[in-house]
Scaffold this motif. Structure first.
Motif, mmCIF file in Angstrom:
data_model
loop_
_atom_site.group_PDB
_atom_site.id
_atom_site.type_symbol
_atom_site.label_atom_id
_atom_site.label_comp_id
_atom_site.label_asym_id
_atom_site.label_seq_id
_atom_site.Cartn_x
_atom_site.Cartn_y
_atom_site.Cartn_z
ATOM 1 N N GLY A 260 11.231 6.171 4.777
ATOM 2 C CA GLY A 260 9.931 5.747 4.761
ATOM 3 C C GLY A 260 9.800 4.957 6.247
ATOM 4 O O GLY A 260 8.569 5.118 6.651
ATOM 5 N N ARG B 270 8.179 8.177 -2.193
ATOM 6 C CA ARG B 270 7.419 7.323 -1.279
ATOM 7 C C ARG B 270 7.440 5.832 -1.992
ATOM 8 O O ARG B 270 7.802 5.933 -3.163
ATOM 9 N N GLU B 271 7.288 5.015 -1.058
ATOM 10 C CA GLU B 271 7.245 3.377 -1.450
ATOM 11 C C GLU B 271 6.217 3.208 -2.580
ATOM 12 O O GLU B 271 6.617 2.548 -3.521
ATOM 13 N N GLU B 272 5.345 3.621 -2.558
ATOM 14 C CA GLU B 272 4.151 3.652 -3.542
ATOM 15 C C GLU B 272 4.329 3.976 -4.676
ATOM 16 O O GLU B 272 4.042 3.566 -5.892
ATOM 17 N N HIS B 273 5.155 5.078 -4.815
ATOM 18 C CA HIS B 273 5.719 5.711 -6.254
ATOM 19 C C HIS B 273 6.881 5.023 -6.788
ATOM 20 O O HIS B 273 6.685 4.799 -7.985
ATOM 21 N N THR C 160 4.106 7.871 5.171
ATOM 22 C CA THR C 160 4.645 7.931 3.847
ATOM 23 C C THR C 160 4.446 6.386 3.476
ATOM 24 O O THR C 160 4.239 6.251 2.367
ATOM 25 N N PHE C 161 4.827 5.362 4.203
ATOM 26 C CA PHE C 161 4.760 3.978 3.568
ATOM 27 C C PHE C 161 3.403 3.138 4.062
ATOM 28 O O PHE C 161 3.193 1.952 3.746
ATOM 29 N N SER D 293 6.983 5.957 8.759
ATOM 30 C CA SER D 293 5.949 4.968 8.069
ATOM 31 C C SER D 293 4.172 5.566 8.505
ATOM 32 O O SER D 293 3.312 4.775 7.863
#
Length: 371
Positions: free
Chosen positions: A362, A66-69, A369-370, A366
């Motif tokens: 993502g 994921r983008e946060e990771h 996930t994002f 969205s």
């Protein structure tokens, strides 16, 4: 994207068109390496194919991030890689006059290769955190230049001019995409002119020779200019349709140095001709175009900057190598991605592909996930 109840959802969600293009480029490259070895899987094709399968699996695993990771991993990864570059200078393996590799036992790692995608992610994260009102101020410039300058300087010490140039170019492109005023880049380009003499004095003798030979290969056609001269001969002798598979002479008779690595495009062109070269370039453009499409569809600033910068990095790989083997740029040791023999470049490009797939996934999910 494949939609079939018999296919597991994680596999069905992958962008198979671009994946098949990447696999096609690699298979073509393995065919050329097989021919360059005189019709043998050893010493290049078999190892290259094995590494590709391994790192393709890594790319698919990365695509699940994921983008946060990714955001959370950027800063620690940047610090760790800078430490690895310092360790390379102190403990690294010397090969070909350069100290670029760390021997980790099971793998010989080239940390500078990993900095190519990481510098893009690092600057994308920096500008993602920077308030929009600060983008035209000095606070948007000097931290970014420092983030680029530290790894680029460490890589240049090794010395590895080609990789240092790629890292710098990737960082500057990300700065440009972030929206910094164009006048800053024009002013920076003009400022490099008076610095040219100082930079020239800092180059190693072999690096200065590369520039001089690029300007006039005939200065030393049997010495420093030999690579470029033989590369041009190999490319030109292939004509439109090439000499045919396994029928190359420049590579088989060892006239073409590094015909399996930096000058693999010349090896390919001799046997597959202009047609083979055009097909290969179009395949690369498909991958780059898809990457830019991922950037265009991305919903967050970090995702947009990361995707555009990563796609541009692949473009730089291809453009610099092709210009190098055609005598349009100095020989700086930039491989042709997925085509040249070597594990580090394959790893880097497939990491880039995995990150692009993660961003693409993502933006298509969205909501879960994002966000």
């Amino acid at each position: 994207m494949i939609r079939n109840s018999l296919v597991p959802a994680p596999l069905a969600q992958l962008p198979w068109r671009v994946l098949l293009t990447v696999i096609g480029i690699t298979l073509f490259g393995l065919t050329v390496l097989y021919s360059a070895a005189g019709g043998s899987l050893e010493p290049w094709a078999l190892g290259q194919g094995t590494r590709f399968c391994l790192f393709l699996g890594c790319a698919i695993a990365i695509s699940r991030l994921r983008e946060e990771h990714i955001k959370q991993a950027v800063a620690p990864a940047y610090v760790i890689l800078c430490i690895a570059l310092i360790a390379t200078e102190l403990l690294g393996k010397v090969a070909g006059g350069s100290q670029r590799w760390l021997n980790l036992g099971i793998i010989r790692l080239q940390p500078s290769e990993l900095m190519k995608p990481l510098i893009v992610l690092t600057l994308a994260r920096f500008y993602d955190l920077l308030p929009a009102g600060e983008i035209r101020r000095w606070t948007a410039i000097w931290p970014a230049l420092l983030l680029i300058g530290v790894p680029a300087g460490l890589i240049l010490i090794q010395p590895d001019l080609g990789t240092a140039t790629m890292v710098t170019a990737g960082g500057i492109v990300t700065m440009f995409l972030a929206g910094l005023p164009l006048r800053l880049f024009v002013g920076g380009a003009l400022a490099t002119i008076p610095l040219g003499a100082a930079a020239w004095g800092m180059l190693h003798d072999y690096q200065r020779n590369r520039v001089l030979i690029f300007l006039d290969p005939d200065l030393d056609p049997l010495g420093k200019g030999y690579h470029i001269t033989q590369s041009k001969i190999a490319i030109g002798s292939g004509g439109i349709f090439g000499k045919g598979f396994l029928n190359g002479t420049q590579s088989h008779l060892d006239y073409l140095p590094e015909g399996q690595t930096d000058f693999v495009f010349a090896t390919m062109s001799e046997e597959w001709g202009l047609i083979g070269g055009v097909v290969l370039i179009l395949a690369y453009l498909v991958v780059v175009w898809w990457g830019m499409g991922v950037a265009q569809r991305a919903e967050t600033r970090f995702a947009r900057l990361s995707a555009a910068g990563l796609a541009t990095t692949i473009f730089f790989y291809v453009a610099v190598n092709l210009m190098m083997v055609m005598g349009l740029a100095p020989v700086v040791g930039v491989p042709l991605p997925l085509f040249s023999y070597g594990g580090s470049a394959v790893m880097t490009v497939l990491i880039i592909l995995g990150l692009l797939m993660a961003i693409d996934r993502g933006q298509r999910h969205s909501g879960s996930t994002f966000r």
